[in-house]
Design an enzyme around this catalytic site. Structure first.
Site, short mmCIF file in Angstrom:
data_model
loop_
_atom_site.label_atom_id
_atom_site.label_comp_id
_atom_site.label_asym_id
_atom_site.label_seq_id
_atom_site.Cartn_x
_atom_site.Cartn_y
_atom_site.Cartn_z
N CYS A 77 -16.36 -5.18 7.70
CA CYS A 77 -17.33 -6.18 8.11
C CYS A 77 -16.74 -7.59 7.88
O CYS A 77 -16.33 -7.92 6.78
CB CYS A 77 -18.60 -6.01 7.29
N VAL A 80 -24.25 -8.82 14.87
CA VAL A 80 -23.90 -7.44 14.55
C VAL A 80 -24.21 -6.97 13.13
O VAL A 80 -24.99 -6.07 12.94
CB VAL A 80 -22.40 -7.17 14.82
N CYS A 81 -23.59 -7.58 12.12
CA CYS A 81 -23.60 -6.96 10.80
C CYS A 81 -24.99 -6.92 10.17
O CYS A 81 -25.27 -6.06 9.35
CB CYS A 81 -22.65 -7.65 9.86
N SER A 82 -25.83 -7.85 10.54
CA SER A 82 -27.15 -7.86 9.94
C SER A 82 -28.17 -7.31 10.92
O SER A 82 -29.37 -7.49 10.76
CB SER A 82 -27.52 -9.28 9.52
N ASP A 83 -27.68 -6.65 11.94
CA ASP A 83 -28.60 -6.19 12.97
C ASP A 83 -29.42 -4.99 12.51
O ASP A 83 -28.91 -3.99 12.05
CB ASP A 83 -27.83 -5.82 14.23
#
Lengths: 172, 153
Positions: free
Chosen positions: A32, B43-46
């Site tokens: 990430c 994206v990553c916190s979706d």
């Protein structure tokens, strides 16, 4: 307010003294980009606050979004069996820009692992179970993205820079 | 917003251009409805990407999850493919926001669904609901706690 479940224990990878007043738990994903950005800031926090804080890391790989995240988490847990979790953790973040399936063995060699044992351990059921247990802990603790930080068991609403700022204010 | 104990309003929404999902077909299963404002958030916190990783935890509780927003089926399809989502996204598209309104989670001002979660039990009653601030991804701990409560019964 979400709380950490289960609490930090000897099953966790921890840097810092048990006597530290502040325990930070990071749920992270090695692929990430936001975790990659947080990595040097977390190091700065550790340098700045020394014995006042301890840091634990739990795996939260988003496998469907990040092709190599699960493999990376497994590699770090396999390194832990040779007492080199943090060496692998650091190497993974420092080489995140070129993460791929071949990277893990290369890093294992760089940090001086017994390669044969590493190759066996990445296939081992208990290593995979550790990654999955971490993930489930994140789910139950209300992790909603990576990185997610918990400070003394309570979810911290912010990124690594916000965390640094909060610690500066609360310890000054 | 509909609360615990209310009967979940039935609906029929497109999941793909030629597949409709009817809530009443899921009687006998727990159902999770995740209303959200729009496809294509970071994206990553979706939120949907997160639920995508949790499908095995949901199936452990015999629960099916649906995402619902006012985006069209084609937008949902592209989003699902891009994010490799393995659960249906329903298009509350025509009449716009009808189902979101029935559940009391439509934001008239911006014309999108609010970020809201419902857990519906096997008899079609709402067992738990939660309205999240629009900018905050509510995670899944509340959903799992509610499902756990249902299986204890």
């Amino acid at each position: 307010m979400s709380t950490l479940k289960p609490e930090v224990s000897s099953h966790d990878h921890i840097q810092g003294a048990a006597s530290a007043a502040i325990t930070i738990v990071e749920f992270g994903d090695y692929q990430c980009p936001y975790c990659g950005d947080a990595y040097p800031i977390v190091k700065e926090i550790q340098d700045a606050f020394g014995d006042q804080i301890r840091l634990a890391f739990r795996n939260f790989p988003l496998q469907e979004s990040h092709e190599f995240a699960y493999g990376a988490a497994v590699a770090a847990e396999a390194a832990a069996l040779q007492d080199k979790f943090w060496e692998m953790h650091d190497a993974l973040y420092e080489n995140q820009y070129r993460i791929n399936a071949d990277l893990f063995e290369e890093l294992a060699e760089t940090i001086g692992l017994d390669l044969e044992r590493f190759q066996q351990d990445v296939e081992a059921a208990n290593v995979k179970q550790k990654v999955e247990a971490d993930f489930e802990s994140g789910v139950r603790s209300g992790v909603n993205g990576t990185p997610s930080f918990y400070v003394n068991g309570t979810k911290f609403d912010g990124n690594a820079s916000d965390l640094y700022q909060m610690l500066k204010e609360s310890t000054s | 917003m509909l609360e615990k104990g209310a009967t979940a309003p039935d609906f029929e929404l497109n999941a793909t251009p030629d597949q409709k999902i009817k809530l009443k077909d899921f009687k006998g299963k727990n159902v999770i409805l995740a209303f959200y404002p729009a496809d294509w958030s970071p994206v990553c916190s979706d939120q949907m990407a997160l639920y995508n990783e949790m499908l095995k935890y949901f199936s452990k509780y015999d629960a099916q999850i649906f995402g619902i927003s006012v985006d069209s089926v084609w937008c949902h399809l592209a989003f699902e493919q891009d994010r490799k989502l393995h659960f249906p996204l329903l298009a509350d598209f025509e009449p716009k926001g009808k189902v979101s309104k029935a559940y009391g989670v439509y934001d008239e001002e911006v014309g999108e669904s609010k970020r809201a979660l419902f857990v519906i039990d096997k008899e079609g009653k709402i067992a738990w609901s939660y309205l999240s601030p629009t900018a905050v991804n509510p995670g899944a701990d509340g959903i799992l706690d509610a499902l756990e409560e249902l299986t204890k019964k």
